[in-house]
Design a protein around this motif. Sequence first.
Motif, PDB file in Angstrom:
ATOM      1  N   PHE A   1       0.828  -1.203   0.000  1.00  0.00           N
ATOM      2  CA  PHE A   1       0.000   0.000   0.000  1.00  0.00           C
ATOM      3  C   PHE A   1       0.864   1.254   0.000  1.00  0.00           C
ATOM      4  O   PHE A   1       1.789   1.381   0.802  1.00  0.00           O
ATOM      5  CB  PHE A   1      -0.928   0.009   1.214  1.00  0.00           C
ATOM      6  N   THR A   2       0.560   2.186  -0.907  1.00  0.00           N
ATOM      7  CA  THR A   2       1.286   3.444  -1.019  1.00  0.00           C
ATOM      8  C   THR A   2       0.311   4.596  -1.109  1.00  0.00           C
ATOM      9  O   THR A   2      -0.673   4.521  -1.842  1.00  0.00           O
ATOM     10  CB  THR A   2       2.190   3.451  -2.263  1.00  0.00           C
ATOM     11  N   ILE A   3       0.583   5.645  -0.336  1.00  0.00           N
ATOM     12  CA  ILE A   3      -0.157   6.894  -0.487  1.00  0.00           C
ATOM     13  C   ILE A   3       0.750   7.875  -1.213  1.00  0.00           C
ATOM     14  O   ILE A   3       1.901   8.084  -0.817  1.00  0.00           O
ATOM     15  CB  ILE A   3      -0.554   7.514   0.860  1.00  0.00           C
ATOM     16  N   SER A   4       0.192   8.520  -2.250  1.00  0.00           N
ATOM     17  CA  SER A   4       0.868   9.631  -2.913  1.00  0.00           C
ATOM     18  C   SER A   4       0.111  10.903  -2.571  1.00  0.00           C
ATOM     19  O   SER A   4      -1.128  10.918  -2.604  1.00  0.00           O
ATOM     20  CB  SER A   4       0.880   9.422  -4.429  1.00  0.00           C
ATOM     21  N   PHE A   5       0.842  11.946  -2.232  1.00  0.00           N
ATOM     22  CA  PHE A   5       0.209  13.183  -1.765  1.00  0.00           C
ATOM     23  C   PHE A   5       0.728  14.369  -2.566  1.00  0.00           C
ATOM     24  O   PHE A   5       1.931  14.547  -2.727  1.00  0.00           O
ATOM     25  CB  PHE A   5       0.500  13.379  -0.277  1.00  0.00           C
ATOM     26  N   ASN A   6      -0.194  15.191  -3.068  1.00  0.00           N
ATOM     27  CA  ASN A   6       0.151  16.391  -3.823  1.00  0.00           C
ATOM     28  C   ASN A   6      -0.497  17.581  -3.135  1.00  0.00           C
ATOM     29  O   ASN A   6      -1.686  17.860  -3.326  1.00  0.00           O
ATOM     30  CB  ASN A   6      -0.336  16.261  -5.270  1.00  0.00           C
ATOM     31  N   LYS A   7       0.296  18.267  -2.324  1.00  0.00           N
ATOM     32  CA  LYS A   7      -0.249  19.345  -1.507  1.00  0.00           C
ATOM     33  C   LYS A   7      -0.751  20.505  -2.364  1.00  0.00           C
ATOM     34  O   LYS A   7      -1.805  21.077  -2.085  1.00  0.00           O
ATOM     35  CB  LYS A   7       0.798  19.840  -0.517  1.00  0.00           C
TER      36      LYS A   7
ATOM     37  N   ALA B   1      -1.930  20.541  -5.356  1.00  0.00           N
ATOM     38  CA  ALA B   1      -3.176  20.179  -6.051  1.00  0.00           C
ATOM     39  C   ALA B   1      -4.278  19.779  -5.077  1.00  0.00           C
ATOM     40  O   ALA B   1      -5.427  19.583  -5.502  1.00  0.00           O
ATOM     41  CB  ALA B   1      -2.916  19.042  -7.031  1.00  0.00           C
ATOM     42  N   LYS B   2      -3.946  19.636  -3.808  1.00  0.00           N
ATOM     43  CA  LYS B   2      -4.888  19.185  -2.780  1.00  0.00           C
ATOM     44  C   LYS B   2      -5.506  17.850  -3.184  1.00  0.00           C
ATOM     45  O   LYS B   2      -6.733  17.669  -3.170  1.00  0.00           O
ATOM     46  CB  LYS B   2      -5.949  20.260  -2.519  1.00  0.00           C
ATOM     47  N   GLN B   3      -4.615  16.929  -3.542  1.00  0.00           N
ATOM     48  CA  GLN B   3      -5.056  15.604  -3.948  1.00  0.00           C
ATOM     49  C   GLN B   3      -4.163  14.547  -3.307  1.00  0.00           C
ATOM     50  O   GLN B   3      -2.975  14.785  -3.050  1.00  0.00           O
ATOM     51  CB  GLN B   3      -5.002  15.455  -5.472  1.00  0.00           C
ATOM     52  N   PHE B   4      -4.746  13.377  -3.056  1.00  0.00           N
ATOM     53  CA  PHE B   4      -3.955  12.255  -2.576  1.00  0.00           C
ATOM     54  C   PHE B   4      -4.588  10.965  -3.088  1.00  0.00           C
ATOM     55  O   PHE B   4      -5.787  10.938  -3.407  1.00  0.00           O
ATOM     56  CB  PHE B   4      -3.798  12.255  -1.058  1.00  0.00           C
ATOM     57  N   SER B   5      -3.759   9.953  -3.214  1.00  0.00           N
ATOM     58  CA  SER B   5      -4.255   8.715  -3.796  1.00  0.00           C
ATOM     59  C   SER B   5      -3.678   7.502  -3.084  1.00  0.00           C
ATOM     60  O   SER B   5      -2.615   7.578  -2.457  1.00  0.00           O
ATOM     61  CB  SER B   5      -3.922   8.649  -5.285  1.00  0.00           C
ATOM     62  N   LEU B   6      -4.403   6.411  -3.193  1.00  0.00           N
ATOM     63  CA  LEU B   6      -3.976   5.124  -2.633  1.00  0.00           C
ATOM     64  C   LEU B   6      -3.671   4.187  -3.793  1.00  0.00           C
ATOM     65  O   LEU B   6      -4.485   4.042  -4.709  1.00  0.00           O
ATOM     66  CB  LEU B   6      -5.077   4.528  -1.759  1.00  0.00           C
ATOM     67  N   HIS B   7      -2.492   3.593  -3.744  1.00  0.00           N
ATOM     68  CA  HIS B   7      -2.118   2.588  -4.727  1.00  0.00           C
ATOM     69  C   HIS B   7      -1.971   1.251  -4.006  1.00  0.00           C
ATOM     70  O   HIS B   7      -1.248   1.170  -3.012  1.00  0.00           O
ATOM     71  CB  HIS B   7      -0.781   2.934  -5.388  1.00  0.00           C
ATOM     72  N   ILE B   8      -2.643   0.239  -4.518  1.00  0.00           N
ATOM     73  CA  ILE B   8      -2.490  -1.110  -3.985  1.00  0.00           C
ATOM     74  C   ILE B   8      -1.793  -1.946  -5.051  1.00  0.00           C
ATOM     75  O   ILE B   8      -2.347  -2.214  -6.121  1.00  0.00           O
ATOM     76  CB  ILE B   8      -3.855  -1.751  -3.634  1.00  0.00           C
ATOM     77  N   MET B   9      -0.557  -2.309  -4.759  1.00  0.00           N
ATOM     78  CA  MET B   9       0.237  -3.092  -5.703  1.00  0.00           C
ATOM     79  C   MET B   9      -0.103  -4.579  -5.550  1.00  0.00           C
ATOM     80  O   MET B   9      -0.489  -5.019  -4.470  1.00  0.00           O
ATOM     81  CB  MET B   9       1.729  -2.874  -5.440  1.00  0.00           C
ATOM     82  N   ASP B  10       0.087  -5.327  -6.639  1.00  0.00           N
ATOM     83  CA  ASP B  10      -0.136  -6.782  -6.591  1.00  0.00           C
ATOM     84  C   ASP B  10      -1.470  -7.083  -5.883  1.00  0.00           C
ATOM     85  O   ASP B  10      -1.529  -7.836  -4.914  1.00  0.00           O
ATOM     86  CB  ASP B  10       1.023  -7.464  -5.860  1.00  0.00           C
ATOM     87  N   SER B  11      -2.546  -6.477  -6.365  1.00  0.00           N
ATOM     88  CA  SER B  11      -3.856  -6.616  -5.720  1.00  0.00           C
ATOM     89  C   SER B  11      -4.264  -8.086  -5.620  1.00  0.00           C
ATOM     90  O   SER B  11      -4.060  -8.872  -6.553  1.00  0.00           O
ATOM     91  CB  SER B  11      -4.906  -5.830  -6.507  1.00  0.00           C
ATOM     92  N   GLN B  12      -4.864  -8.432  -4.484  1.00  0.00           N
ATOM     93  CA  GLN B  12      -5.278  -9.794  -4.188  1.00  0.00           C
ATOM     94  C   GLN B  12      -6.788  -9.850  -3.934  1.00  0.00           C
ATOM     95  O   GLN B  12      -7.377  -8.862  -3.497  1.00  0.00           O
ATOM     96  CB  GLN B  12      -4.536 -10.306  -2.962  1.00  0.00           C
ATOM     97  N   PRO B  13      -7.414 -10.998  -4.168  1.00  0.00           N
ATOM     98  CA  PRO B  13      -8.849 -11.116  -3.898  1.00  0.00           C
ATOM     99  C   PRO B  13      -9.222 -10.713  -2.469  1.00  0.00           C
ATOM    100  O   PRO B  13     -10.291 -10.154  -2.233  1.00  0.00           O
ATOM    101  CB  PRO B  13      -9.135 -12.595  -4.168  1.00  0.00           C
ATOM    102  N   GLY B  14      -8.337 -10.961  -1.526  1.00  0.00           N
ATOM    103  CA  GLY B  14      -8.585 -10.571  -0.138  1.00  0.00           C
ATOM    104  C   GLY B  14      -8.598  -9.070   0.085  1.00  0.00           C
ATOM    105  O   GLY B  14      -9.023  -8.603   1.144  1.00  0.00           O
TER     106      GLY B  14
END
Lengths: 115, 112
Positions: free
Chosen positions: B62-68, B70-83
């Motif tokens: 899990f990674t959060i990217s933050f752009n102050k 632009a007032k935006q942030f995102s969550l990236h889930i790598m190697d996503s799993q059914p769980g």
Amino acid sequence: GAGVSQTPSNKVTEKGKYVELRCDPISGHTALYWYRQSLGQGPEFLIYFQGTGAADDSGLPNDRFFAVRPEGSVSTLKIQRTERGDSAVYLCASSVQGARRTEAFFGQGTRLTVV
Amino acid sequence: QQQVKQSPQSLIVQKGGISIINCAYENTAFDYFPWYQQFPGKGPALLIAIRPDVSEKKEGRFTISFNKSAKQFSLHIMDSQPGDSATYFCAASGEYGNKLVFGAGTILRVKS
């Protein structure tokens, strides 16, 4: 208990009735929050307690809603004259203290259905 | 007033793929941005959180990217799993106490 406990898990009540929802926070947590989650939405803040006092009740929708935490531990959310629009999941959360950026731990919620 | 806008509403990803969820906020007083994961019948559970003084935070897949600016942030889930199939909420706080303002949520389904 190990986590935040909420009772009952489910509550069905008739329109116009009074209900009480209970929250047992994690032992030692001084901050306690109530949120309301409608279907398909994110939780919405209702009220925040620091110890026994309500530090912020700006989220309570109207005067039919009231919450107490008399001994700084267990809290009860009280809803008078329930309306069908009150149907939602009511979530309780607690944190070690009310300081900013402190992790809040949520209970499983009480699903309230007003018929 | 919705102060945190989240997209998409739902997302389907193949197992092993990357899941990306975006949020935007309006209140410049916000200074704490957590992501919560919620399974049906359960309360939200903290996944990862970031403060605005860093642009990225990684914990496992899990990674959060933050752009102050632009007032935006995102969550990236790598190697996503059914769980990982669950509803994800971004949130923000910065006012007195730890009052959280939540986005509307993203329903993630990871296909095996």
